[in-house]
Write an enzyme that holds these catalytic residues in place. Structure first.
Site, PDB file in Angstrom:
ATOM      1  N   HIS A  63    -116.220  51.805  65.297  1.00 51.46           N
ATOM      2  CA  HIS A  63    -115.922  50.537  64.655  1.00 51.46           C
ATOM      3  C   HIS A  63    -114.492  50.112  65.004  1.00 51.46           C
ATOM      4  CE1 HIS A  63    -114.640  53.543  61.557  1.00 51.46           C
ATOM      5  NE2 HIS A  63    -113.543  52.806  61.648  1.00 51.46           N
TER       6      HIS A  63
HETATM    7  C1  T46 Z   1    -111.267  54.939  60.694  1.00 53.85           C
HETATM    8  C2  T46 Z   1    -111.579  56.330  61.084  1.00 53.85           C
HETATM    9  C3  T46 Z   1    -110.437  57.017  61.777  1.00 53.85           C
HETATM   10  C4  T46 Z   1    -114.491  55.006  51.443  1.00 53.85           C
HETATM   11  O1  T46 Z   1    -115.194  54.832  50.422  1.00 53.85           O
HETATM   12  N1  T46 Z   1    -113.143  54.912  51.355  1.00 53.85           N
HETATM   13  C5  T46 Z   1    -112.331  55.117  52.433  1.00 53.85           C
HETATM   14  O2  T46 Z   1    -111.103  55.028  52.314  1.00 53.85           O
HETATM   15  C6  T46 Z   1    -112.950  55.429  53.710  1.00 53.85           C
HETATM   16  C7  T46 Z   1    -112.089  55.647  54.948  1.00 53.85           C
HETATM   17  C8  T46 Z   1    -114.304  55.522  53.765  1.00 53.85           C
HETATM   18  N2  T46 Z   1    -115.071  55.311  52.658  1.00 53.85           N
HETATM   19  C9  T46 Z   1    -116.528  55.464  52.734  1.00 53.85           C
HETATM   20  C10 T46 Z   1    -117.236  54.475  53.647  1.00 53.85           C
HETATM   21  C11 T46 Z   1    -118.431  55.291  54.121  1.00 53.85           C
HETATM   22  O3  T46 Z   1    -119.474  55.179  53.177  1.00 53.85           O
HETATM   23  O4  T46 Z   1    -116.786  56.762  53.296  1.00 53.85           O
HETATM   24  C12 T46 Z   1    -117.921  56.728  54.126  1.00 53.85           C
HETATM   25  C13 T46 Z   1    -117.569  57.236  55.511  1.00 53.85           C
HETATM   26  O5  T46 Z   1    -116.744  56.271  56.178  1.00 53.85           O
HETATM   27  P1  T46 Z   1    -116.886  55.942  57.728  1.00 53.85           P
HETATM   28  O6  T46 Z   1    -118.300  56.100  58.142  1.00 53.85           O
HETATM   29  O7  T46 Z   1    -116.235  54.619  57.989  1.00 53.85           O
HETATM   30  O8  T46 Z   1    -116.024  57.148  58.360  1.00 53.85           O
HETATM   31  P2  T46 Z   1    -115.511  57.312  59.848  1.00 53.85           P
HETATM   32  O9  T46 Z   1    -115.058  58.716  59.959  1.00 53.85           O
HETATM   33  O10 T46 Z   1    -116.506  56.819  60.831  1.00 53.85           O
HETATM   34  O11 T46 Z   1    -114.221  56.323  59.954  1.00 53.85           O
HETATM   35  C14 T46 Z   1    -113.071  56.576  59.191  1.00 53.85           C
HETATM   36  C15 T46 Z   1    -112.531  55.292  58.547  1.00 53.85           C
HETATM   37  O12 T46 Z   1    -113.577  54.646  57.814  1.00 53.85           O
HETATM   38  C16 T46 Z   1    -112.005  54.313  59.570  1.00 53.85           C
HETATM   39  O13 T46 Z   1    -111.242  53.312  58.937  1.00 53.85           O
HETATM   40  O14 T46 Z   1    -110.516  54.267  61.384  1.00 53.85           O
HETATM   41  O15 T46 Z   1    -112.053  57.150  60.006  1.00 53.85           O
END
Ligand code: T46
Length: 130
Positions: A44
């Site tokens: 993303h």
């Molecule tokens: C990024 C990379 C490096 C939350 O509720 N609060 C938060 O602060 C974050 C970061 C995530 N979430 C929830 C959203 C999803 O349901 O946690 C779940 C996993 O998030 P995501 O699939 O976006 O995780 P990554 O590892 O793909 O990405 C994350 C960050 O979201 C993003 O901003 O730059 O780490």
């Protein structure tokens, strides 16, 4: 970015200070750990959010893409930080089992700031150039 290590005979310490070695005010900190082998994360971009990522333990591969150039790098040291500006597509791969990826963010979590579709990301990059 190489972070200054304050080391002595007891070990090492690194200080993170907005305005000094972090180019934004921090509103949120999160960390990613226990990522399973062969799992990719990210896929993303953020419209406005800026972040700084540091592998405080272990390592992972980061892919950074501004819509024109795709770069790969390994975060494998607690004194190496990657600043990820807005409108940058990121992917994380090859997490070591001991990886703890610490992320400092310029804003609170907001799902509407995410672009989770690559074609849409490219379109928004190109629209921004008009
Ligand atoms: C990024 C990379 C490096 C939350 O509720 N609060 C938060 O602060 C974050 C970061 C995530 N979430 C929830 C959203 C999803 O349901 O946690 C779940 C996993 O998030 P995501 O699939 O976006 O995780 P990554 O590892 O793909 O990405 C994350 C960050 O979201 C993003 O901003 O730059 O780490």
């Amino acid at each position: 970015m190489d972070l200054k290590v304050i080391g002595d005979q007891r070990g090492s310490l690194i200080a993170l200070e907005p305005g000094l070695n972090i180019p934004f005010a921090i509103k949120r900190v999160y960390y990613i750990y226990g990522t399973l082998p062969d799992v990719g994360r990210g896929y993303h971009a953020h419209r406005r959010l800026e972040q700084m990522a540091i592998c405080v333990s272990g390592s992972c591969k980061m892919i950074i893409d501004d819509g024109i150039t795709r770069r790969e790098m390994r975060l494998d040291s607690a004194n190496k930080a990657l600043v990820i500006r807005n409108m940058i597509w990121r992917e994380m791969h090859e997490f070591s089992s001991d990886c703890v990826l610490l992320v400092l963010a310029s804003d609170y979590y907001d799902e509407s700031d995410y672009i989770r579709d690559y074609d849409k990301f490219i379109k928004e990059v190109n629209d921004g150039k008009k």
